[in-house]
Design an enzyme around this catalytic site. Structure first.
Site, PDB file in Angstrom:
ATOM      1  N   ARG A 137       0.530  -1.312   0.058  1.00  0.00           N
ATOM      2  CA  ARG A 137      -0.052   0.265  -0.331  1.00  0.00           C
ATOM      3  C   ARG A 137       0.526   1.455  -0.004  1.00  0.00           C
ATOM      4  O   ARG A 137       0.390   2.599  -0.474  1.00  0.00           O
ATOM      5  CB  ARG A 137      -0.975  -0.228   1.347  1.00  0.00           C
ATOM      6  CG  ARG A 137      -1.402   1.145   1.648  1.00  0.00           C
ATOM      7  CD  ARG A 137      -3.101   1.158   2.358  1.00  0.00           C
ATOM      8  NE  ARG A 137      -2.854   0.297   3.575  1.00  0.00           N
ATOM      9  CZ  ARG A 137      -1.815   0.189   4.581  1.00  0.00           C
ATOM     10  NH1 ARG A 137      -1.456   1.805   4.593  1.00  0.00           N
ATOM     11  NH2 ARG A 137      -1.815  -0.426   5.655  1.00  0.00           N
ATOM     12  N   TYR A 151     -16.428  17.439 -15.095  1.00  0.00           N
ATOM     13  CA  TYR A 151     -16.680  15.677 -14.998  1.00  0.00           C
ATOM     14  C   TYR A 151     -17.790  15.597 -13.708  1.00  0.00           C
ATOM     15  O   TYR A 151     -17.357  15.871 -12.925  1.00  0.00           O
ATOM     16  CB  TYR A 151     -15.344  15.352 -14.422  1.00  0.00           C
ATOM     17  CG  TYR A 151     -15.712  13.626 -15.216  1.00  0.00           C
ATOM     18  CD1 TYR A 151     -16.033  12.896 -16.096  1.00  0.00           C
ATOM     19  CD2 TYR A 151     -16.122  12.979 -13.990  1.00  0.00           C
ATOM     20  CE1 TYR A 151     -16.197  11.366 -15.871  1.00  0.00           C
ATOM     21  CE2 TYR A 151     -15.660  11.633 -13.634  1.00  0.00           C
ATOM     22  CZ  TYR A 151     -16.082  10.507 -14.962  1.00  0.00           C
ATOM     23  OH  TYR A 151     -16.508   9.415 -14.212  1.00  0.00           O
ATOM     24  N   ASP A 191      -7.448  18.680 -14.672  1.00  0.00           N
ATOM     25  CA  ASP A 191      -7.459  17.770 -14.914  1.00  0.00           C
ATOM     26  C   ASP A 191      -6.788  17.893 -16.434  1.00  0.00           C
ATOM     27  O   ASP A 191      -7.652  18.041 -16.900  1.00  0.00           O
ATOM     28  CB  ASP A 191      -9.047  17.825 -15.032  1.00  0.00           C
ATOM     29  CG  ASP A 191      -9.170  15.398 -15.081  1.00  0.00           C
ATOM     30  OD1 ASP A 191      -8.598  15.508 -15.376  1.00  0.00           O
ATOM     31  OD2 ASP A 191     -10.530  15.024 -14.061  1.00  0.00           O
ATOM     32  N   LYS A 211      -8.285   6.333 -18.897  1.00  0.00           N
ATOM     33  CA  LYS A 211      -8.832   6.583 -20.161  1.00  0.00           C
ATOM     34  C   LYS A 211      -7.385   6.587 -21.097  1.00  0.00           C
ATOM     35  O   LYS A 211      -7.167   6.039 -21.575  1.00  0.00           O
ATOM     36  CB  LYS A 211      -9.045   8.279 -20.712  1.00  0.00           C
ATOM     37  CG  LYS A 211     -10.254   8.644 -19.358  1.00  0.00           C
ATOM     38  CD  LYS A 211     -11.414   7.401 -19.531  1.00  0.00           C
ATOM     39  CE  LYS A 211     -12.626   7.728 -17.987  1.00  0.00           C
ATOM     40  NZ  LYS A 211     -13.169   9.204 -17.368  1.00  0.00           N
TER      41      LYS A 211
HETATM   42  C1  LIG Z   1     -13.210   9.435 -16.184  1.00  0.00           C
HETATM   43  C2  LIG Z   1     -12.727  10.867 -15.648  1.00  0.00           C
HETATM   44  C3  LIG Z   1     -12.455  10.742 -14.424  1.00  0.00           C
HETATM   45  C4  LIG Z   1     -12.589   9.943 -13.804  1.00  0.00           C
HETATM   46  O1  LIG Z   1     -11.981   8.546 -13.455  1.00  0.00           O
HETATM   47  P1  LIG Z   1     -12.129   6.999 -13.008  1.00  0.00           P
HETATM   48  O2  LIG Z   1     -10.653   6.875 -13.642  1.00  0.00           O
HETATM   49  O3  LIG Z   1     -13.226   6.665 -13.912  1.00  0.00           O
HETATM   50  O4  LIG Z   1     -12.566   6.810 -11.873  1.00  0.00           O
HETATM   51  C5  LIG Z   1     -12.240  12.319 -14.161  1.00  0.00           C
HETATM   52  N1  LIG Z   1     -11.861  13.616 -14.472  1.00  0.00           N
HETATM   53  C6  LIG Z   1     -12.172  13.393 -16.337  1.00  0.00           C
HETATM   54  C7  LIG Z   1     -12.286  14.280 -16.910  1.00  0.00           C
HETATM   55  C8  LIG Z   1     -12.864  11.996 -16.427  1.00  0.00           C
HETATM   56  O5  LIG Z   1     -12.503  11.915 -18.392  1.00  0.00           O
END
Ligand SMILES: *Cc1c(COP(=O)(O)O)cnc(C)c1O
Length: 398
Positions: free
Chosen positions: A62, A114, A186, A211
């Site tokens: 962890r 998001y 982000d 992603k």
């Molecule tokens: C998918 C996404 C998230 C969240 O990420 P997860 O891996 O699904 O928890 C946060 N910000 C953006 C812009 C996203 O597309």
């Protein structure tokens, strides 16, 4: 324990090389013992100590795991950052930034942030007496006007979802710093291949590794990178204290994904451009939202702060909600699914899917029409993608 530099021998090439080279090698070097080229999946919970307290960089997974360490070094390198930390999901990394805040603190963020981020802010952290202002983040004056004495964080996404709005990272970071607040970006949609927010003044970059960085729709993960050693130490403390860290197999999959990030992104961008131009000239399409088109309100800014325009776009059909539903159900190559950033093309309708939680009036006011369709353009042949959309629009609207 600060495990980040646990094994400097494993660090691969850094500043001397371009991002295409660094994505393949950074953070990794052949295993000194076996010569194994790829970082192994270190499936360990615990590690031998030479004497009580005398460990060799790892005590417990962890806290730190060698596969994760290599991924963290790789991600930091791609963002031109000194430090990287991996998390169990993008939401876990966003939650970690919220962990920096205290009751009474205020956060300025985008009104089209998001959905999961909006839910975390309003349904988890407002309960803990944090306050949030949601503003049009394409408007620096609106951002500045939302700051208060208690504002500690500016949280932005660019490009945004699903209209691909573009925020001025440099301008936003200046406003945050003039108000003694942190600026976090982000960077999930752009990836470090197209945009490096720390170089533009941001303090923290957050990623959903699920992603483009993972890139194959087969893993969930998150990351935070920064140049600030104190912030990195706090992030490491929360990794260990909260425990939302990725396992070695997830870390391995993302590390494998980032090796091809530049080649994948080049194709994503090229294909998205082709698809955007096709849709733009289609008589049944009212509007295309792609920052690569001159008509996009954020085009000039995107051209300045990004190296290309990305693989995401959305378009508005001259149709009803039901007809648009027929179109997204009629594709053969594009899969009807949420999420984005994988090698395969995905299509979705925000109104009944990703943005269903927003009341209709509010959704329309935000510019998200009933017949808005979002696509994550994959790396298939562009001709097949264009033909697929052409056929689906024809059969859906007949
Ligand atoms: C998918 C996404 C998230 C969240 O990420 P997860 O891996 O699904 O928890 C946060 N910000 C953006 C812009 C996203 O597309």
């Amino acid at each position: 324990m600060d495990d980040h530099d646990a094994d400097p021998e494993r660090d691969g090439p850094t500043e001397r090389f371009r991002i295409e080279t660094r994505s393949v090698h950074a953070g990794q070097a052949p295993d000194p013992e076996t010569g194994a080229l790829m970082t192994p999946i270190f499936a360990n919970s615990t590690y031998e100590q030479d004497a009580p307290g005398a460990h060799r960089g790892y005590e417990y997974s962890r806290t730190g795991n060698p596969t994760r360490t290599d991924l963290e070094a790789n991600l930091a390198d791609l963002e031109n950052a000194d430090f990287g930390r991996a998390f169990a999901s993008g939401m876990a990394s966003i939650n970690t930034v919220c962990n920096l805040l205290e009751a009474g603190d205020h956060v300025v963020t985008g009104n089209d942030v998001y959905g999961g981020t909006h839910r975390l802010f309003t349904q988890v952290y407002e309960e803990y007496d944090l306050e949030f202002s949601f503003v049009d983040m394409t408007d620096l004056e609106a951002i500045e006007g939302a700051f208060r004495e208690e504002t500690e964080l500016l949280w932005l996404e660019t490009p945004t979802n699903p209209l691909m709005s573009i925020a001025d990272i440099e301008g936003a970071a200046e406003i945050a710093h003039a108000n003694d607040a942190l600026c976090a970006i982000d960077n999930t949609f752009a990836t470090p291949y197209l945009q490096r927010p720390l170089d533009l003044g941001a303090d923290i970059v957050s990623h959903s590794l699920t992603k483009y960085l993972g890139g194959h729709s087969d893993v969930v993960g998150g990351a935070l990178v920064t140049n600030d050693p104190d912030l990195d130490e706090r992030f490491g403390f929360y990794q260990n204290s909260v425990g939302a860290t990725p396992g070695p197999f997830e870390s391995f999959l993302v590390l494998r994904g980032t090796k091809t990030l530049p080649v994948r992104m080049d194709r994503h961008c090229e294909n998205a451009h082709r698809v955007a131009e096709f849709l733009d000239s289609h008589p049944d399409v009212d509007r295309v939202h792609y920052p690569g088109l001159d008509s996009h309100p954020g085009h000039d800014l995107a051209a300045e702060q990004m190296d290309d325009f990305g693989g995401m776009l959305s378009f508005e059909l001259d149709a009803t909600l039901e007809e648009a539903g027929e179109v997204v159900s009629a594709t053969e190559v594009f899969t009807l699914a949420e999420s984005l950033g994988g090698v395969e093309s995905l299509i979705e309708q925000p109104a009944p899917m990703t943005h269903a939680a927003i009341p209709r009036e509010e959704r329309l006011a935000a510019g998200l029409s009933d017949a808005l369709i979002r696509v994550s353009v994959g790396i298939e042949h562009a001709d097949d993608l264009v033909a697929d959309l052409e056929g689906a629009i024809e059969s859906g609207l007949e």
